[in-house]
Design an enzyme around this catalytic site. Sequence first.
Site, short mmCIF file in Angstrom:
data_model
loop_
_atom_site.label_atom_id
_atom_site.label_comp_id
_atom_site.label_asym_id
_atom_site.label_seq_id
_atom_site.Cartn_x
_atom_site.Cartn_y
_atom_site.Cartn_z
N ASP A 20 0.91 -1.19 -0.02
CA ASP A 20 0.01 0.00 0.13
C ASP A 20 1.15 1.26 -0.03
O ASP A 20 2.13 1.10 0.34
CB ASP A 20 -0.77 -0.04 1.11
N SER A 21 0.33 2.33 -0.29
CA SER A 21 1.14 3.61 -0.20
C SER A 21 1.69 3.86 1.19
O SER A 21 2.33 4.55 1.29
CB SER A 21 0.07 4.71 -0.48
N THR B 136 -7.97 1.47 1.64
CA THR B 136 -7.91 0.77 2.71
C THR B 136 -7.35 1.46 3.83
O THR B 136 -7.38 0.52 5.09
CB THR B 136 -6.46 -0.30 2.24
N GLU C 6 -2.63 8.54 8.58
CA GLU C 6 -1.38 8.29 8.61
C GLU C 6 -0.55 9.21 9.80
O GLU C 6 0.49 8.92 10.37
CB GLU C 6 -0.52 8.77 7.61
N THR D 259 -6.18 2.94 -4.43
CA THR D 259 -5.94 3.93 -5.63
C THR D 259 -4.91 2.94 -6.74
O THR D 259 -5.24 3.09 -7.88
CB THR D 259 -4.98 5.04 -4.97
N1 DGL Z 1 -4.66 2.92 1.15
C1 DGL Z 1 -4.61 3.84 -0.15
C2 DGL Z 1 -5.88 3.61 -1.11
O1 DGL Z 1 -6.38 2.48 -0.63
C3 DGL Z 1 -4.39 5.15 0.25
C4 DGL Z 1 -4.21 6.04 -1.04
C5 DGL Z 1 -3.38 7.25 -0.80
O2 DGL Z 1 -2.02 7.00 -0.61
O3 DGL Z 1 -3.76 8.32 -0.86
O4 DGL Z 1 -6.26 4.11 -1.92
#
Ligand code: DGL
Length: 270
Positions: free
Chosen positions: A10-11, A187, A152, A75
């Site tokens: 994930d990001s 997420t 975050e 995303t």
């Molecule tokens: N958890 C990422 C998602 O599901 C976050 C996206 C982001 O970093 O903006 O979209």
Amino acid sequence: MNQQPIGVFDSGLGGLTAVRQLRRIMPSENIIYFGDTSRVPYGNRSRETILKYARQDMRFLRSFDLKAVVIACGTVSSNCLETLQAENNIPVIGVVAPAVQRATSLTKNGRVGLVATRASVRSGAYERMFHAMAPNAQLFSKACPLFVPLVEEGRCRPGDAVIEQVAKEYLAELKEKDIDTLVLGCTHYPLLAEVIGQVMGPEVALVDVGAESARAAWTLLTGQKALAERREGAASFYTSDRVEDFEHLASLFLQEDITNQAQQIDISRY
Ligand code: DGL
């Protein structure tokens, strides 16, 4: 039986909502998690940038001998799933289809809300999937760009005036649409489930994309007879920024102490 680990990325920390569920339903699996905390959020960026980051995340994870990858990011799943599936010779599971499937099975009045990042909403991926699975249902989408940075920062609990105010503002228009189901299409958002639930009320069912992607992984690996042998699986955590920050919040989100278990990597090398 297949002992190879499952890669999850994930990001940032949001993908841990998928890890939490993976560990609950598949406790024997070994999991390698990467959270790209140095570049979060992805959701305000262009598709080109998201794809560039996602390819690097995949290359890092593929440096391990994996049996599957869960893109625990709405995303990346919305913008790049097909590309990443075409570029990789192992199963790559996204969050969109499992979440939409769950939503269409839950809704009674056919009116479903979606909250997600700007890039996810803009991609139209949830809408396309929704119309394919439930052509008569209506989807109402709302981008919520402040949710990810607040999560975050750990600002995700009821009683936190900032997140409560932001949630009220974002959700006001969805509240007027008479929806009975709301897809938390990023997420990170299940970490806000209590706050979002308070605003929407108990009659609106919430769909957790992280948990649904974990269930989809279970279904796929079971079908391929590729689950791990019955014994306790391990999880390894990698982040592209400070491990201390990652471990602190990840421990809260996973409800499990992972102090001294994360490693920092330089994602620009991949
Ligand atoms: N958890 C990422 C998602 O599901 C976050 C996206 C982001 O970093 O903006 O979209």
